[in-house]
Design a protein around this motif. Structure first.
Motif, PDB file in Angstrom:
ATOM      1  N   ASN B 106      -1.941  -4.690  -2.500  1.00 15.21           N
ATOM      2  CA  ASN B 106      -3.066  -4.382  -2.899  1.00 15.21           C
ATOM      3  C   ASN B 106      -3.395  -5.024  -3.522  1.00 15.21           C
ATOM      4  O   ASN B 106      -3.483  -6.217  -4.216  1.00 15.21           O
ATOM      5  N   VAL B 108      -6.488  -5.528  -5.449  1.00 16.40           N
ATOM      6  CA  VAL B 108      -6.325  -3.969  -7.055  1.00 16.40           C
ATOM      7  C   VAL B 108      -6.187  -4.141  -7.667  1.00 16.40           C
ATOM      8  O   VAL B 108      -5.723  -4.369  -8.982  1.00 16.40           O
ATOM      9  N   TYR B 109      -4.169  -4.845  -7.615  1.00 13.68           N
ATOM     10  CA  TYR B 109      -3.209  -4.756  -8.940  1.00 13.68           C
ATOM     11  C   TYR B 109      -2.377  -5.902  -9.188  1.00 13.68           C
ATOM     12  O   TYR B 109      -2.821  -7.115  -7.576  1.00 13.68           O
ATOM     13  N   THR B 110      -2.368  -6.041  -9.930  1.00  9.69           N
ATOM     14  CA  THR B 110      -1.788  -7.819  -9.728  1.00  9.69           C
ATOM     15  C   THR B 110      -0.347  -8.033  -9.223  1.00  9.69           C
ATOM     16  O   THR B 110       0.318  -7.064  -9.229  1.00  9.69           O
ATOM     17  N   ASN B 113       2.108  -6.222 -11.092  1.00 12.58           N
ATOM     18  CA  ASN B 113       2.070  -4.337 -11.047  1.00 12.58           C
ATOM     19  C   ASN B 113       3.144  -4.079  -9.996  1.00 12.58           C
ATOM     20  O   ASN B 113       3.531  -2.815  -9.880  1.00 12.58           O
ATOM     21  N   GLN B 114       3.173  -4.865  -9.146  1.00 11.99           N
ATOM     22  CA  GLN B 114       3.478  -4.399  -7.829  1.00 11.99           C
ATOM     23  C   GLN B 114       4.713  -4.399  -7.741  1.00 11.99           C
ATOM     24  O   GLN B 114       5.253  -4.105  -6.473  1.00 11.99           O
ATOM     25  N   GLU B 117       6.437  -2.098  -9.706  1.00 16.77           N
ATOM     26  CA  GLU B 117       6.560  -0.878  -9.737  1.00 16.77           C
ATOM     27  C   GLU B 117       7.409  -0.245  -8.880  1.00 16.77           C
ATOM     28  O   GLU B 117       7.885   0.918  -9.076  1.00 16.77           O
ATOM     29  N   TYR B 153      -3.989 -12.185  -9.291  1.00 14.42           N
ATOM     30  CA  TYR B 153      -4.475 -10.866  -7.981  1.00 14.42           C
ATOM     31  C   TYR B 153      -4.240 -11.318  -7.018  1.00 14.42           C
ATOM     32  O   TYR B 153      -3.760 -13.150  -6.484  1.00 14.42           O
TER      33      TYR B 153
END
Lengths: 341, 344
Positions: B106, B108-110, B113-114, B117, B153
């Motif tokens: 994705n 728009v996520y770092t 983050n991914q 998650e 990113y």
């Protein structure tokens, strides 16, 4: 004029930079191709391999003047196509009849709103090769036959064709003007394995029948070896090695070529198990800001101080075998060549 | 019997009901995979290699429908599971690496983050613990300066790096099964070598099984224990890597192996291509799907799909030619024990 018989295509110090932001003094350039030289004889196939971003496609396109070259000289059959130093540029229209290109992606390079007949016929119209509609039609059908399609296909649209068939249309389009020289830019990498062999064989047949000269660009070294007489290996905009196809694959001299060859997975389980791969560390540096000196030095196991200070010269170490590396010596090359002979 | 296999797919038939008609994507597909094994699925685009693997984690929903057959994973029948139960397995016990690392992260996520998650979703770890685990994972897949990378990113990373991130995400929960869908097709050869090496290393370290989907025979030769060759939604040949490469039985397998240019010969041999064009899955031919392209096609091939021919426990094919040969051989063996079998 002596060049005319010897080398059909002479490329000297070709440079192609693209602006990449910045202003004035800080203006940056992508050095896509930097000082590349090679020659191709008539009827010969020169393969160009390298990883994405190494400048192999750009080299092909610059020669056809699809970009305005930043530097260098290109002599085609004795005629200067461009010489940036002397500011000589030939009028391309007559030469477009002699030089053509087959693009990589057969899905993107055919106009979806034109019939296959018109796609192939467009070049015939541009160069006024047909006297009347009948002749134009006959020429189109003849071209489609040459690439293994038939007359019914002329009225169809590209979406009705499979990938392999589309690539045949792309080749027929290139052949429409009866060229001498074709740049094949990754013509088979978008095709299924079972179809690739069909297209490779067709390229070979056409070369034999029509006496074509190819610059064959691909990232798959096995394919390039199969079709080429000689192979050039590029890395980050520079040519690092150039040699006859068998010699290059059997006895690579440049450390990059060596690791490139060892990285190719062999379709033979027993050999694959025993093969020792030279796995390169890291990624290819950015061509906007390439390493000083030898461009491969950041990933090279033999790199020393010297590699950072000066770029190695691209020189003919053994007859017909060019290498650009500070560390490969004549003795080493001869020893390796003798061993694999 | 399903107990001893980690993955057990039996007689799977799956169709996609598209506006243009029914596409029979899978036809009687059987796959058995033990813990720690690597299975390669090869075939051309549209042959059903990805669908086979995707159906195992319920990614073939909507136009896709399982017509018959059963799918077991680790003893559980996957095709009977509710979406809620499926979510517990997906990303946790079975994870997947997609072909294109450019589009499967994705933007728009770092990176951090991914990865976290997945960890917070499937375990009870706190955010801090998840972050520490994410850092560990990046180190595991060989990424330098993990601290820094977690804050970046996807567009800031190269293709090879992104594929490593994908692998890190896939390994986050130590899956039992990793599905790798053309994991290196979008990458350069030297990067491909790095990623394949990494996958094999991690397989040994974590003891997971891998389903490797690819069209590159070179990749399967070096990595896989077993190979399934697919054509038009069917497994046309299945065997150990050596059996498939050195004793191919199906004409399609033979054709594939013959048609690739080799790096290890000096003489210039003309390639022997497989003639014809790939199957139109909306209107597949009658009988054996490979029949119209097969050089040894017989009358029966265009009428009836061939039954299975088993050579031993691990090697089988669906080809009429093998049936006939098998029968001939039996007849020859019984009458007089003369010459051994030789293939054309």
């Amino acid at each position: 004029m002596t060049e005319k018989n010897e080398d059909f295509i002479v490329v000297e110090h070709l440079k192609q930079y693209f602006p990449a932001g910045g202003h004035g003094k800080n203006k940056k350039y992508v050095q896509a191709v930097d000082d590349v030289s090679f020659t191709i004889k008539k009827g010969e196939t020169l393969g160009l391999v390298g990883e994405s971003g190494c400048g192999k496609t750009t080299t092909g396109r610059s020669l056809l003047r699809l970009y305005e070259p930043t530097g260098g000289r290109f002599v085609f059959d004795g005629d200067v196509i461009f010489d940036v130093e002397k500011k000589e540029y030939a009028n391309m229209l007559p030469y477009r009849k002699r030089m053509q290109i087959v693009f990589q992606d057969p899905y993107a390079s055919l106009d979806p709103r034109m019939t296959v007949g018109d796609i192939v016929g467009e070049a015939i119209d541009t160069h006024h090769l047909a006297k009347n509609d009948k002749e134009r039609y006959d020429m189109i059908i003849e071209l489609l036959r040459k690439v293994g399609l038939n007359s019914e296909h002329a009225n169809r649209y590209p979406h009705e064709f499979s990938g392999g068939q589309r690539q045949r249309v792309g080749i027929a389009r290139a052949l429409a003007v009866n060229p001498d020289f074709i740049v094949c830019d990754e013509p088979i990498s978008a095709l299924d394995v079972s179809i690739q062999a069909q297209v490779i064989n067709m390229f070979e047949d056409l070369q034999r029948d029509l006496g074509l000269t190819y610059l064959f660009i691909a990232h798959d070294l096995s394919v390039v070896k199969h079709i080429s007489d000689r192979i050039g290996v590029m890395y980050l905009g520079r040519m690092v090695e150039l040699a006859p196809a068998n010699e290059l694959t059997n006895t690579p001299l440049h450390p990059y070529t060596e690791s490139l060859i060892s990285a190719i997975p062999v379709a033979d389980p027993i050999k694959a198990r025993t093969n020792k791969r030279i796995v390169l560390e890291g990624d290819v540096p950015s061509p906007v800001n390439p390493p000083s000196g030898c461009r491969f030095r950041t990933r090279c196991s033999r790199a020393t101080e010297k590699c950072a200070q000066s770029a190695p010269e691209f020189k003919e170490l053994v007859p017909g075998h060019f290498v650009a590396c500070h560390h490969v010596t004549l003795e080493e090359a001869q020893k390796k060549l003798a061993k694999n002979d | 019997m399903s107990e001893e296999y980690l993955v057990n797919i039996e007689h799977e038939k799956l169709s996609f009901f598209t506006p243009a008609g029914e596409v029979k994507a899978l036809n009687d597909v059987n796959i058995h995979l033990r813990q720690g094994e690597v299975l390669g699925i090869v075939g051309e685009s549209g042959s059903g290699k990805s669908v086979t693997a995707y159906s195992l984690i319920g990614l073939t929903a909507d136009p896709g429908k399982l017509i018959s057959g059963s799918l077991y994973f680790n003893g559980h029948q996957v095709d009977q599971m509710t979406e809620k139960e499926m979510r517990k397995i997906r990303g946790n016990e079975i994870s997947i690496i997609f072909q294109d690392p450019m589009t499967s992260l994705n933007p728009v996520y770092t990176i951090g983050n991914q990865i976290t998650e997945v960890i917070t979703l499937h375990t009870n770890k706190t955010k801090e613990e998840a972050k520490a685990r994410a850092k560990e994972l990046l180190e595991l897949v060989g990424i330098n300066e993990p601290e820094k990378r977690l804050k970046q990113y996807p567009h800031e990373l190269s293709g090879g790096m992104r594929q490593r991130i994908m692998i890190a995400i896939a390994l986050a929960c130590e899956p039992k099964l990793l599905i790798a869908d053309e994991p290196t097709t979008a990458l350069d050869v030297t990067i491909q070598a790095q990623i394949l090496e990494l996958m094999m290393e991690l397989k040994d370290k974590l003891g997971m099984s891998i389903i490797m989907i690819t069209h590159d025979l070179g990749v399967v030769a070096s990595m896989c224990d077993h190979i399934a060759v697919m054509y038009a939604g069917r497994i046309v040949e299945y065997g150990t890597t050596d059996q498939v490469f050195y004793e191919p039985k199906h004409m399609y397998t033979k054709g594939l192996i013959r048609s690739i240019p080799r790096l290890d010969t000096d003489e210039h041999q003309r390639l022997i291509p497989i003639e014809g064009t790939p199957v139109d899955m909306l209107n597949p031919p009658k009988g054996c799907p490979f029949g119209p392209r097969c050089e040894a096609c017989m009358k029966i091939c265009l009428k009836q799909n061939p039954p299975i021919t088993e050579f031993d426990d691990t090697h089988y094919t669906y080809c009429w030619l093998q049936q006939k040969e098998a029968m001939e051989r039996l007849a020859a063996d019984s009458s007089a024990k003369s010459s051994g079998g030789g293939e054309a």
